[in-house]
Design an enzyme around this catalytic site. Structure first.
Site, mmCIF file in Angstrom:
data_model
loop_
_atom_site.group_PDB
_atom_site.id
_atom_site.type_symbol
_atom_site.label_atom_id
_atom_site.label_comp_id
_atom_site.label_asym_id
_atom_site.label_seq_id
_atom_site.Cartn_x
_atom_site.Cartn_y
_atom_site.Cartn_z
ATOM 1 N N GLU A 1 0.825 -1.198 0.000
ATOM 2 C CA GLU A 1 0.000 0.000 0.000
ATOM 3 C C GLU A 1 0.864 1.255 0.000
ATOM 4 O O GLU A 1 1.774 1.389 0.834
ATOM 5 C CB GLU A 1 -0.896 0.049 1.241
ATOM 6 C CG GLU A 1 -1.943 -1.031 1.316
ATOM 7 C CD GLU A 1 -2.784 -0.943 2.585
ATOM 8 O OE1 GLU A 1 -3.928 -1.432 2.551
ATOM 9 O OE2 GLU A 1 -2.304 -0.410 3.605
ATOM 10 N N CYS A 2 0.606 2.177 -0.889
ATOM 11 C CA CYS A 2 1.162 3.527 -0.894
ATOM 12 C C CYS A 2 2.693 3.517 -0.828
ATOM 13 O O CYS A 2 3.342 3.326 -1.850
ATOM 14 C CB CYS A 2 0.558 4.344 0.250
ATOM 15 S SG CYS A 2 0.659 6.133 -0.006
#
Length: 477
Positions: free
Chosen positions: A339-340
């Site tokens: 994620e991210c």
């Protein structure tokens, strides 16, 4: 009896509710209470300060990503063994997902919990006008209980007296104290918000005890306890958060699935419930640091969360053994979810200032660079692609908050779509997410290469626990 609860809300962002909430958490902990902290909204940073102030894991409550029952489950489960719950709000009291509803707001959460609100106002340059402000917030929603007011940025004791006199003539909401503007305690900030509590420069300071002393000296803590004890007891306790299916019951007798989780100063953004649900589904979480460690052996899957890889790009790039090990892990076909910041780390690398290049893992067929504009907001994620680690055709909710952009090797912005040339570079790039955002705007995301899924969206597994179950099942050898 329900656990005594305070919801610390603000009239707007930047009014001082975070510092005051942290100070109260620390002050009541000093009094010997077990204080359970919470944060309304998708924030990862404030909970780290909550945990350091209280010694208990702070959990996110969110009225858009989770429904009322799911929030109540998280709240009730986390409060076991606690004497007092303190919930820090988000933005202004009534601000949330959109302008036309209370979804995702502090006010919505306070009503769902049956908890009283203590409103923080910026009293600088206010006198009788403070009464109009308090009256407006107190009467805007008749179903909400604004039970106390904290005046921040007061100029003197007489200034606070004038405000108290004006408010007492207008509304029946007690002023529980005022914080002088002559004694500020500020936590340093950067592009994604406050410094995290674990950062070395901040950890060496006594900011927590300074905040605790500030609120103890200037607020009526006994009155705040009385307010906390006014929480409604008319709520029905929901069922436990664990969702035991037949498959889970079988898994409980199986060997644990070893999932490596990147945890250090570069990768530190994880919802506590995400980790709990993975463990409930049969995972043994193995922490490691991409900054300085070697990749642990005998892992069945990887979870690389968000954080600040841009602040540690040189060190991440220099740990080539780790980069190579993760790249080989990805090519082996074992499940990887990022994620991210994790997406950034799995890319070709980060393009820095003055044409600096920091090679990263190199699995995703693009580079990243830091932009000037924040990209943020809630997203509903519909699984439409082939990734086996999450349920096909499943729906889950999450949040985006990042400054980085996806670029090519020359730093040109890339708009990767299911039909763009970048899709087929360095291996077939699949798309797994159809994102739905503000005003139903839809985009494609959720990039897959091999059995790796990377996205800018921070998913909240609590909104659909089957995602955690499916990921663990996919990781099982």
């Amino acid at each position: 009896m329900p656990i005594p609860t305070l919801v610390i809300a603000g009239t707007h962002s930047g009014v001082g509710k975070t510092s005051i909430a942290i100070g109260l958490m620390r002050a009541f902990t000093h009094q010997g209470l077990q204080v359970q902290p919470f944060k309304v909204g998708p924030d990862f940073i404030d909970p780290s300060h909550h945990q350091r102030a209280t010694g208990r894991v702070s959990h996110n409550l969110d009225g858009w990503m989770l429904n009322q029952a799911q929030n109540r489950q998280i709240f009730d489960q986390a409060c076991q063994g606690a004497d007092l719950a303190i919930v820090e709000g988000v933005m202004g009291l009534f601000d949330g997902y959109g302008a036309e509803s209370e979804s995702g707001s502090t006010a919505e959460m306070a009503k769902w919990l049956g908890a009283p609100v203590v409103l923080v106002i910026n009293a600088r340059s206010l006198a009788r006008s403070a009464a109009a402000l308090v009256s407006g917030y107190g009467n805007f929603d008749p179903d909400l209980t604004v039970a106390g007011v904290i005046c921040n940025q007061i100029g003197s004791a007489s200034h606070l007296d004038r405000i108290c006199s004006a408010v007492s003539q207008t509304v029946r909401v007690p002023i529980v104290g005022g914080i002088p503007r002559s004694k500020p305690v500020r936590i340093p900030e950067r592009h994604l918000g406050l410094w995290r509590a674990t950062e070395e420069e901040l950890a060496e300071t006594d900011y927590l005890d300074s905040l605790a002393k500030l609120v103890t000296d200037n607020l009526d803590l006994a009155e705040l306890v009385n307010i906390a004890n006014s929480r409604s007891d008319q709520l029905v306790a929901p069922s436990h958060l664990e969702m035991k299916t037949d498959a889970q019951q079988c898994l409980s007798h199986s060997p644990k699935v070893r999932i490596g989780i990147a945890q250090d100063q570069a990768f530190c953004f994880y919802y506590g419930i995400n980790l709990s649900l993975l463990e409930q589904a049969g995972a043994e979480l193995i922490p490691f640091s991409p900054l300085k460690d070697a990749l642990p052996e005998n892992l069945d899957g990887l979870y690389i969360g968000g954080g600040y890889p841009e602040l540690h790009s040189k060190q991440l790039s220099e740990n080539k053994d780790m980069r190579d090990a993760i790249a080989n892990f990805c090519r082996s076909g074992r499940p990887v979810y990022a994620e991210c910041g994790g997406l950034m780390y799995l890319s070709q690398g980060l393009l820095g200032a003055e044409q600096q290049r920091y090679p990263f893992v190199g699995i995703l067929p693009f580079w990243t660079t830091m932009g000037q504009r924040v990209k943020l907001g809630y997203r509903q994620v519909d699984m439409v692609g082939p990734y086996g680690g999450f349920p096909k055709q499943g729906t889950i909710r999450g949040h985006r908050f990042h400054y980085s952009d996806i670029v090519d090797a020359q730093g040109n912005l890339l708009e990767i779509t299911p039909t763009s040339p970048e899709r087929s570079r360095r291996g077939q790039l699949e798309f797994n997410y159809k994102l739905q955002g503000w005003k139903n705007h839809q985009t494609w995301e959720g990039y897959q290469v091999y059995n790796v899924l990377a996205s800018y969206v921070h998913l909240h597994f609590g909104s659909n626990p089957t995602f955690a179950q499916q990921f663990v099942k996919c990781c099982r050898p």
